[in-house]
Design a protein around this motif. Structure first.
Motif, PDB file in Angstrom:
ATOM      1  N   ARG A 159      96.572  19.306  -1.654  1.00  0.00           N
ATOM      2  CA  ARG A 159      95.538  18.764  -2.544  1.00  0.00           C
ATOM      3  C   ARG A 159      95.234  17.290  -2.263  1.00  0.00           C
ATOM      4  NH1 ARG A 159      94.920  22.498  -6.770  1.00  0.00           N
ATOM      5  NH2 ARG A 159      96.749  23.815  -7.150  1.00  0.00           N
ATOM      6  N   GLY A 160      96.158  16.595  -1.650  1.00  0.00           N
ATOM      7  CA  GLY A 160      95.956  15.161  -1.413  1.00  0.00           C
ATOM      8  C   GLY A 160      95.058  14.850  -0.228  1.00  0.00           C
ATOM      9  N   PHE A 161      94.756  15.860   0.601  1.00  0.00           N
ATOM     10  CA  PHE A 161      93.938  15.653   1.805  1.00  0.00           C
ATOM     11  C   PHE A 161      92.591  16.340   1.599  1.00  0.00           C
ATOM     12  CE2 PHE A 161      98.281  15.051   2.893  1.00  0.00           C
ATOM     13  CZ  PHE A 161      98.312  14.110   3.909  1.00  0.00           C
ATOM     14  N   LYS A 162      91.553  15.550   1.370  1.00  0.00           N
ATOM     15  CA  LYS A 162      90.275  16.103   0.923  1.00  0.00           C
ATOM     16  C   LYS A 162      89.142  15.715   1.853  1.00  0.00           C
ATOM     17  CE  LYS A 162      91.747  15.867  -3.914  1.00  0.00           C
ATOM     18  NZ  LYS A 162      91.482  15.287  -5.247  1.00  0.00           N
ATOM     19  N   GLY A 163      88.769  16.634   2.703  1.00  0.00           N
ATOM     20  CA  GLY A 163      87.617  16.399   3.560  1.00  0.00           C
ATOM     21  C   GLY A 163      87.948  16.449   5.037  1.00  0.00           C
ATOM     22  N   PRO A 164      86.952  16.741   5.875  1.00  0.00           N
ATOM     23  CA  PRO A 164      87.174  16.929   7.322  1.00  0.00           C
ATOM     24  C   PRO A 164      87.865  15.757   8.008  1.00  0.00           C
ATOM     25  CG  PRO A 164      84.961  17.639   6.703  1.00  0.00           C
ATOM     26  CD  PRO A 164      85.552  16.990   5.489  1.00  0.00           C
ATOM     27  N   SER A 165      87.604  14.522   7.567  1.00  0.00           N
ATOM     28  CA  SER A 165      88.219  13.377   8.244  1.00  0.00           C
ATOM     29  C   SER A 165      89.728  13.302   7.995  1.00  0.00           C
ATOM     30  CB  SER A 165      87.563  12.070   7.792  1.00  0.00           C
ATOM     31  OG  SER A 165      87.754  11.868   6.404  1.00  0.00           O
ATOM     32  N   PHE A 166      90.247  14.122   7.061  1.00  0.00           N
ATOM     33  CA  PHE A 166      91.684  14.173   6.777  1.00  0.00           C
ATOM     34  C   PHE A 166      92.397  15.250   7.592  1.00  0.00           C
ATOM     35  CE2 PHE A 166      89.928  12.034   3.124  1.00  0.00           C
ATOM     36  CZ  PHE A 166      90.898  11.139   2.714  1.00  0.00           C
ATOM     37  N   TYR A 167      91.626  16.042   8.376  1.00  0.00           N
ATOM     38  CA  TYR A 167      92.212  17.157   9.111  1.00  0.00           C
ATOM     39  C   TYR A 167      92.130  16.919  10.612  1.00  0.00           C
ATOM     40  CZ  TYR A 167      90.842  19.057   4.571  1.00  0.00           C
ATOM     41  OH  TYR A 167      90.631  19.243   3.217  1.00  0.00           O
TER      42      TYR A 167
END
Length: 607
Positions: free
Chosen positions: A552-560
């Motif tokens: 839940r703490g990683f939200k959005g493509p730039s976090f992956y």
């Protein structure tokens, strides 16, 4: 040697031979720094000659110790200096060959120096200046001797301190700590750090040297490095910390389905580090330190039962031409800390040249990003920026009338800089806040090319943790440690750790099957999956991706993380069986609430 020592012919011969070997060894050792740092063959014969002379020197001083003690005045620190040089030789041979067993050889010499206290009197060592006089009472010049027991006319004596010996001792400690860090001998590392701190205190208080600030910085770097690398504390039943190794072993090598064709094997590796905020020690950033272990097999020789009362001797001399093992244990690698563009290009060219048929090259870069000048462009080769490998400036630009927007960073590595090296199989890992610049490689030569690219962002709660290394590299180094880290788990019992590691192993086995059975997987991945190291990296990339999209703490493509070519989403990246294994792992660690429920809206957090 004392000023007036009576020796018979045999003793003279022994002392002269020792002096010859000692001088020859110093010449050869000093010549090592002039050898090219790249390539495989230019340096091997020179290293062989150097090993040979040091082996003779070491055995000679053992066989003739009594004569050398009495007639030459051989000191224990001098024996220690020879042992230290042999330890350095083995360490540099490890750096040249990437074979971890040479670390054990280096450790045996460094450890013997400490166990026998060869440097114990280095801080007290001095020389006596003996002032001799002639018949008229005039001083005829000083003669430096090791003691003042000789019968001669002396008008005065002066004690001359030897700070250079203390510096040798401090350098020995710093080198020994590096070897112990690489061998994961952490208890010994901490003992050595305490001893080094005491030695630095003695050195600075005795001599008040100009380099005392430098040694304080070295000590600070070592302590910060150890502290930053200690992210997860795995404890035994008695709450004592357990040191785990993360090199490749038969136990953690992910399985490969029978009949899978092995197209290419990893032969050449270049590891680059230039993260401004990241801790480093001895030209190794934390990311470089983790990645070099990830790309090595565990040393097989166990030295825990070695008896250090026996003098060490070179037990594994370098292989001569024609006497090499049929199979190299580890791929050959270069470690480059803050290389300039020209240096990096030179090592890339060398690795490219040395690549054997059916060999693949891996380039790993952990570096700060360098943004491009254009957000929207058709030229992905240079306009999207890249990564900065060195922050130094090469002077002012020759044409100062150019607009600032058209100038590019001299030591920024752009995707286009790597295009020539895609003529052969290339596996690229970029851990940077501008990794996306490398997601559009054209297939210019039809050779397999895989790029694993880090997330460009981390949650705000982790943004002040850059000194402890990058998250993406941590996942590639130890998936379970990275999982615990993003779940804020600091202490974990060894029994629970082992159970969780079994769950991670299940994930890797299942992911490996999905790779082989996928119908839409780009062929580049299949051409690399036969190699143990490259398969491990690809499967750990998938684990990293699934953990982060579910967290839940990683939200959005730039976090992956991303890959090029893209991995198939349904068949691999978001396969239900892999997602379930990750969520089951979270349940085992009692942190299930940190992860999205199946079917809970958009798991990517973009809704």
């Amino acid at each position: 040697m004392s000023a007036e020592t009576v020796m018979d012919e045999n003793e003279k011969k022994i002392v002269n031979e020792f002096c010859h070997l000692l001088e020859k060894s110093k010449q050869l050792f000093n010549g090592l720094r002039d050898l090219p740092q790249y390539g495989h063959k230019q340096w091997q014969s020179y290293f062989g000659r150097t090993f040979d002379v040091y082996t003779k020197l070491w055995k000679f001083q053992q066989q003739h110790r009594q004569v050398l003690d009495q007639k030459y005045g051989l000191k224990r620190w001098q024996i220690g200096e020879v042992a230290s040089k042999i330890g350095q030789l083995y360490y540099h041979y490890y750096l040249r060959t990437s074979e971890t067993n040479y670390l054990n050889e280096s450790f045996s010499f460094y450890s013997a120096i400490r166990m026998r206290a060869y440097y114990s009197k280095a801080s007290k060592e001095d020389s006596t200046l003996v002032l001799r006089t002639d018949a008229n009472g005039k001083t005829v010049g000083p003669i430096r001797v090791q003691n003042s027991s000789d019968s001669m006319t002396i008008s005065a004596t002066a004690r001359v301190v030897r700070p250079d010996l203390m510096v040798k001792k401090l350098r020995y400690y710093a080198r020994f700590i590096v070897v112990c860090l690489l061998l994961k001998k952490m208890k010994l590392v901490r003992d050595l750090v305490r001893e080094l701190a005491k030695q630095i205190d003695d050195y600075t208080s005795t001599y008040e040297p100009e380099d005392q600030m430098e040694w304080s910085l070295v000590l600070g770097e070592i302590k910060a490095f150890i502290e930053a690398d200690n992210l997860i504390n795995v404890v035994d039943v008695d709450s004592s910390s357990i040191v785990l190794s993360y090199r490749l072993t038969p136990l953690n090598t992910p399985p490969l389905e029978k009949g899978t064709h092995v197209f290419f094997t990893l032969q050449e590796i270049i590891i680059v580090g230039n993260c401004h905020e990241q801790v480093k020690f001895s030209e190794l950033t934390l990311d470089m330190f983790r990645m070099l272990q990830t790309l090595e097999r565990e040393p097989q020789e166990d030295l825990t039962n070695q008896i250090f009362d026996a003098s060490p001797a070179p037990g594994r001399p370098p292989f001569e031409n024609g006497d090499k093992p049929n199979k190299r244990e580890n791929p050959h690698k270069y470690l480059l800390y803050k290389p300039t563009y020209s240096q990096l290009n030179t090592f890339l060219s060398s690795g490219f040249k040395e690549l054997p048929p059916n060999g693949a090259m891996l380039l790993y870069i952990s570096a700060d990003g360098c943004l491009g000048n254009a957000k929207h462009t058709d030229d992905a080769a240079y306009d999207l920026g890249g990564v900065v490998t060195n922050s130094r400036r090469d002077g002012d630009p020759p044409n100062k009338t150019k607009r600032p927007g058209t100038l590019k960073e001299a030591h920024c590595l752009h995707p286009g800089d790597l295009y020539p090296y895609t003529r052969k199989p290339l596996f690229l890992i970029i851990d940077s806040d501008n990794s996306s610049a490398f997601q559009h490689f054209p297939s210019l030569f039809g050779q397999p090319l895989v790029c694993l690219l880090s997330p460009e962002q981390v949650p705000a709660t982790m943004q002040d943790q850059h000194t402890k290394g990058n998250l993406f590299t941590l996942f590639l180094h130890s998936p379970l440690m990275a999982f615990c880290y993003v779940c804020n788990i600091i202490d974990i019992p060894i029994t629970l750790w082992d159970k969780c590691q079994g769950q991670v192993d299940k994930f890797m086995a299942e992911a490996s099957k999905l790779f082989v059975r996928s119908r839409s997987l780009d062929h580049s991945f299949m051409q690399f999956i036969g190699d143990d190291f490259l398969r491990l990296l690809m499967l750990r990339f998938v684990f990293c991706y699934i953990v982060l999209i579910l967290h839940r703490g990683f939200k959005g493509p730039s976090f992956y993380p991303m890959s090029h070519p893209p991995l198939p989403t349904e068949e691999i990246l978001e396969h239900p069986s892999l997602c379930k294994l990750v969520l089951d792992l979270a349940t085992i660690l009692d942190c299930r609430s940190l992860f999205a429920e199946p079917g809970e809206g958009d798991i990517h957090g973009t809704s």
